[in-house]
Design a protein around this motif. Sequence first.
Motif, PDB file in Angstrom:
ATOM      1  N   ASP A 348       0.812  -1.220   0.000  1.00 16.59           N
ATOM      2  CA  ASP A 348       0.000   0.000   0.000  1.00 16.59           C
ATOM      3  C   ASP A 348       0.845   1.270   0.000  1.00 16.59           C
ATOM      4  OD1 ASP A 348      -2.081  -1.823   0.279  1.00 16.59           O
ATOM      5  OD2 ASP A 348      -2.111  -1.645   2.470  1.00 16.59           O
ATOM      6  N   GLY A 349       2.170   1.115   0.190  1.00 18.94           N
ATOM      7  CA  GLY A 349       3.020   2.300   0.229  1.00 18.94           C
ATOM      8  C   GLY A 349       2.744   3.187   1.427  1.00 18.94           C
ATOM      9  N   ILE A 350       2.322   2.572   2.535  1.00 17.85           N
ATOM     10  CA  ILE A 350       2.053   3.348   3.755  1.00 17.85           C
ATOM     11  C   ILE A 350       2.932   2.806   4.878  1.00 17.85           C
ATOM     12  CG2 ILE A 350       0.337   4.012   5.486  1.00 17.85           C
ATOM     13  CD1 ILE A 350      -1.812   3.564   3.322  1.00 17.85           C
ATOM     14  N   ILE A 351       3.680   3.707   5.519  1.00 20.97           N
ATOM     15  CA  ILE A 351       4.537   3.318   6.639  1.00 20.97           C
ATOM     16  C   ILE A 351       3.774   3.566   7.939  1.00 20.97           C
ATOM     17  CG2 ILE A 351       6.756   3.656   7.781  1.00 20.97           C
ATOM     18  CD1 ILE A 351       7.034   2.723   4.889  1.00 20.97           C
ATOM     19  N   ALA A 352       3.587   2.507   8.716  1.00 23.03           N
ATOM     20  CA  ALA A 352       2.937   2.652  10.026  1.00 23.03           C
ATOM     21  C   ALA A 352       3.840   3.490  10.927  1.00 23.03           C
ATOM     22  CB  ALA A 352       2.693   1.281  10.648  1.00 23.03           C
ATOM     23  N   PRO A 353       3.254   4.416  11.689  1.00 22.81           N
ATOM     24  CA  PRO A 353       4.089   5.321  12.490  1.00 22.81           C
ATOM     25  C   PRO A 353       4.561   4.704  13.810  1.00 22.81           C
ATOM     26  CG  PRO A 353       1.773   5.849  12.804  1.00 22.81           C
ATOM     27  CD  PRO A 353       1.823   4.728  11.783  1.00 22.81           C
ATOM     28  N   THR A 354       5.545   5.358  14.402  1.00 30.34           N
ATOM     29  CA  THR A 354       5.938   5.096  15.793  1.00 30.34           C
ATOM     30  C   THR A 354       5.128   6.052  16.660  1.00 30.34           C
ATOM     31  OG1 THR A 354       8.194   4.543  15.122  1.00 30.34           O
ATOM     32  CG2 THR A 354       7.836   5.100  17.451  1.00 30.34           C
ATOM     33  N   LEU A 355       4.198   5.518  17.427  1.00 32.59           N
ATOM     34  CA  LEU A 355       3.337   6.379  18.254  1.00 32.59           C
ATOM     35  C   LEU A 355       4.058   6.773  19.545  1.00 32.59           C
ATOM     36  CD1 LEU A 355      -0.081   4.505  17.882  1.00 32.59           C
ATOM     37  CD2 LEU A 355       0.889   6.322  16.451  1.00 32.59           C
ATOM     38  N   GLY A 356       3.499   7.748  20.219  1.00 30.53           N
ATOM     39  CA  GLY A 356       4.008   8.150  21.535  1.00 30.53           C
ATOM     40  C   GLY A 356       5.324   8.892  21.476  1.00 30.53           C
ATOM     41  N   PHE A 357       5.753   9.250  20.265  1.00 31.40           N
ATOM     42  CA  PHE A 357       7.069   9.882  20.125  1.00 31.40           C
ATOM     43  C   PHE A 357       6.965  11.355  20.491  1.00 31.40           C
ATOM     44  CE2 PHE A 357      10.599  11.908  18.042  1.00 31.40           C
ATOM     45  CZ  PHE A 357      11.641  11.018  18.215  1.00 31.40           C
ATOM     46  N   GLN A 358       7.780  11.805  21.455  1.00 34.67           N
ATOM     47  CA  GLN A 358       7.673  13.182  21.923  1.00 34.67           C
ATOM     48  C   GLN A 358       8.961  13.976  21.798  1.00 34.67           C
ATOM     49  OE1 GLN A 358       6.115  12.420  25.896  1.00 34.67           O
ATOM     50  NE2 GLN A 358       4.021  12.847  25.194  1.00 34.67           N
ATOM     51  N   LYS A 359      10.101  13.247  21.843  1.00 33.38           N
ATOM     52  CA  LYS A 359      11.357  14.004  21.944  1.00 33.38           C
ATOM     53  C   LYS A 359      12.479  13.188  21.321  1.00 33.38           C
ATOM     54  CE  LYS A 359      14.038  16.116  25.672  1.00 33.38           C
ATOM     55  NZ  LYS A 359      14.358  15.932  27.090  1.00 33.38           N
ATOM     56  N   ASN A 371       4.533   9.329  15.027  1.00 30.85           N
ATOM     57  CA  ASN A 371       3.115   9.631  15.329  1.00 30.85           C
ATOM     58  C   ASN A 371       2.127   9.632  14.164  1.00 30.85           C
ATOM     59  OD1 ASN A 371       3.790   9.969  18.096  1.00 30.85           O
ATOM     60  ND2 ASN A 371       4.604  11.986  17.579  1.00 30.85           N
ATOM     61  N   VAL A 372       2.596   9.912  12.946  1.00 32.66           N
ATOM     62  CA  VAL A 372       1.683  10.003  11.805  1.00 32.66           C
ATOM     63  C   VAL A 372       2.214   9.121  10.669  1.00 32.66           C
ATOM     64  CG1 VAL A 372       0.601  11.535  10.120  1.00 32.66           C
ATOM     65  CG2 VAL A 372       1.094  12.374  12.433  1.00 32.66           C
ATOM     66  N   ALA A 373       1.338   8.299  10.085  1.00 32.96           N
ATOM     67  CA  ALA A 373       1.742   7.426   8.970  1.00 32.96           C
ATOM     68  C   ALA A 373       2.237   8.261   7.792  1.00 32.96           C
ATOM     69  CB  ALA A 373       0.555   6.571   8.545  1.00 32.96           C
ATOM     70  N   ARG A 374       3.066   7.636   6.969  1.00 34.99           N
ATOM     71  CA  ARG A 374       3.658   8.370   5.855  1.00 34.99           C
ATOM     72  C   ARG A 374       3.615   7.523   4.600  1.00 34.99           C
ATOM     73  NH1 ARG A 374       9.624  10.194   6.972  1.00 34.99           N
ATOM     74  NH2 ARG A 374       8.657  10.797   8.928  1.00 34.99           N
ATOM     75  N   ARG A 375       3.436   8.178   3.454  1.00 37.47           N
ATOM     76  CA  ARG A 375       3.492   7.464   2.180  1.00 37.47           C
ATOM     77  C   ARG A 375       4.942   7.307   1.748  1.00 37.47           C
ATOM     78  NH1 ARG A 375      -0.742   5.570   0.009  1.00 37.47           N
ATOM     79  NH2 ARG A 375      -2.766   6.453   0.575  1.00 37.47           N
ATOM     80  N   ALA A 376       5.279   6.132   1.249  1.00 32.86           N
ATOM     81  CA  ALA A 376       6.633   5.905   0.729  1.00 32.86           C
ATOM     82  C   ALA A 376       6.584   4.681  -0.167  1.00 32.86           C
ATOM     83  CB  ALA A 376       7.616   5.687   1.869  1.00 32.86           C
ATOM     84  N   GLN A 377       7.336   4.724  -1.257  1.00 31.97           N
ATOM     85  CA  GLN A 377       7.429   3.557  -2.120  1.00 31.97           C
ATOM     86  C   GLN A 377       8.531   2.661  -1.578  1.00 31.97           C
ATOM     87  OE1 GLN A 377       6.263   3.463  -5.808  1.00 31.97           O
ATOM     88  NE2 GLN A 377       7.670   1.945  -6.639  1.00 31.97           N
ATOM     89  N   VAL A 378       8.171   1.443  -1.209  1.00 28.21           N
ATOM     90  CA  VAL A 378       9.119   0.525  -0.575  1.00 28.21           C
ATOM     91  C   VAL A 378       9.188  -0.757  -1.394  1.00 28.21           C
ATOM     92  CG1 VAL A 378       9.593  -0.827   1.513  1.00 28.21           C
ATOM     93  CG2 VAL A 378       8.664   1.490   1.720  1.00 28.21           C
ATOM     94  N   GLU A 379      10.410  -1.159  -1.746  1.00 33.76           N
ATOM     95  CA  GLU A 379      10.597  -2.396  -2.509  1.00 33.76           C
ATOM     96  C   GLU A 379      10.936  -3.566  -1.592  1.00 33.76           C
ATOM     97  OE1 GLU A 379       9.908  -2.474  -5.685  1.00 33.76           O
ATOM     98  OE2 GLU A 379       9.585  -0.291  -5.736  1.00 33.76           O
ATOM     99  N   VAL A 380      11.689  -3.254  -0.511  1.00 30.69           N
ATOM    100  CA  VAL A 380      12.135  -4.300   0.420  1.00 30.69           C
ATOM    101  C   VAL A 380      11.957  -3.795   1.844  1.00 30.69           C
ATOM    102  CG1 VAL A 380      14.101  -5.678   1.233  1.00 30.69           C
ATOM    103  CG2 VAL A 380      13.859  -5.184  -1.216  1.00 30.69           C
ATOM    104  N   ALA A 381      11.462  -4.647   2.721  1.00 34.87           N
ATOM    105  CA  ALA A 381      11.308  -4.289   4.130  1.00 34.87           C
ATOM    106  C   ALA A 381      11.965  -5.360   4.996  1.00 34.87           C
ATOM    107  CB  ALA A 381       9.827  -4.165   4.493  1.00 34.87           C
TER     108      ALA A 381
END
Lengths: 401, 88
Positions: A348-359, A371-381
């Motif tokens: 889907d080209g969506i990166i799940a975020p790291t929540l709770g990140f403050q600093k 904290n917020v998901a991001r679009r990215a084209q990923v070939e390998v994870a």
Amino acid sequence: MKRVVITGAGTINALGLNVPDTLAAFAAGQCGIGPLDIPDVDRLSVRIGAQVKGWQATDHFDLRGLSLYDRMTQFALWSARQAVEQSGLQFDTALQDRAGVVLGTAGGGLNTTDDSYRAVYAEGKNRVHPLTVPRLMANAGVSHVSMTYGLRGPCFTVSTACASSNHAMGLAFQMVRAGTAPVMLTGGSEAMLCFGGLKAWEGLRVMSSDACRPFSANRSGMVQGEGAAVFVFEDRDHALARGAKILAEVVGFSMCSDAHDVVMPAPEGAMRAMRGALADAGLSPAQVGYINAHGTGTAANDRSEAAAIGAAFGPDAPLVSSTKSAHGHIIGGTGAVELLACLMALRDGIIAPTLGFQKPDPDCPLDVVPNVARRAQVEVALSNAFAFGGLNAVLAIARAD
Amino acid sequence: MSSQTAQTIIALIAEQALLQPSDLDAETRLADLGLDSLAMVEIIFALEETFDIAIPFNANEPGKGEFDLSSIGAIIAAVEGLVSQKAA
């Protein structure tokens, strides 16, 4: 050597009772962590967790199943059902003879153990449920999945603490790749959110009492979750021949040991595991677009893992996130649920975020998709798992071509 | 300072540090004892069990808790504080 593809996926966790709901929660940045609702919670010092909500076992299993299945086994069976349905596989006798099941779990049927000990020690009873042993055994989930689909090939349970399901999926990958089995159901399941299970963890003083904040400078520890994910790993030729939809390709796996300390991770071992998975896949670090981190939210893991990623990838590290901030640390099932975030990145080209990140933490100089998901084209994870005991297991998966 | 409390605390820390109680005094700093993370949680547990108290300590934020673990003298004072709170 066979190529290995994923043709089905199923899950249950605090974010959802199936894959679409879980991925939607990842994309929306939802958090499954909240106040625990379990017996004797008032006697715990840590009272939060990522509990599965809205699960009614009576809706899914008959009377015999309900008396035989610990919560861990229920989660495994429910996830396997979704995965098999999605794959469209019809298990005929020839396939049943060769297909197998390998799942990870750290605690086995821990709720059953907890209930039986409570009965004899706390309640003074002299009798426990007659099916206590077949419910609590660590291989119960594997055996019931095997029986449900008549799979008579290689079936076993892997127990390596927090790396259990990555080790399980790595072995399933190797068996399909080697031609040992054309199809393997694989992943992991854990149900450790009971009084005894959580009391044991409290003792280590690594649990957060407020939130899971991986890689954040003010992180305060891990938060436990529960759940499962099961995948269909299949010989690519077998999948293509039957016209199956391919979700992703499993391209590499590596496992190694720190041989160092029973609880403190060593960056060198984590680095070797990531490099090993890429070498196994014949890929270079630059081809990796996303790493689902082990990212427990403890001071020790996140510092060590960031150093390992830096050593393996240099200054141009790929996007990294820890979805434990959303579904909690599912211990022996965590790598399996986290592989779903890798699937989402690839498909889907969506990166799940790291929540709770403050600093930001100067010791963790990574783009953790805060904290917020991001679009990215990923070939390998890559999907990382680094267990207590110093056991490391990393999977590499690629976009289906 | 109750000398019995102090002696008990020194004895249990000495055991984890693989030292004799006579090697330790109130001025000894814990950082100088070479204790690993497992020894620290074992000391916390031993203090809680011995004195029937609950010590706020998170290994992820060792300096953040209100319980001062910097030196043996600080630990003795903090344990005595928790014991007197319990009695009150």
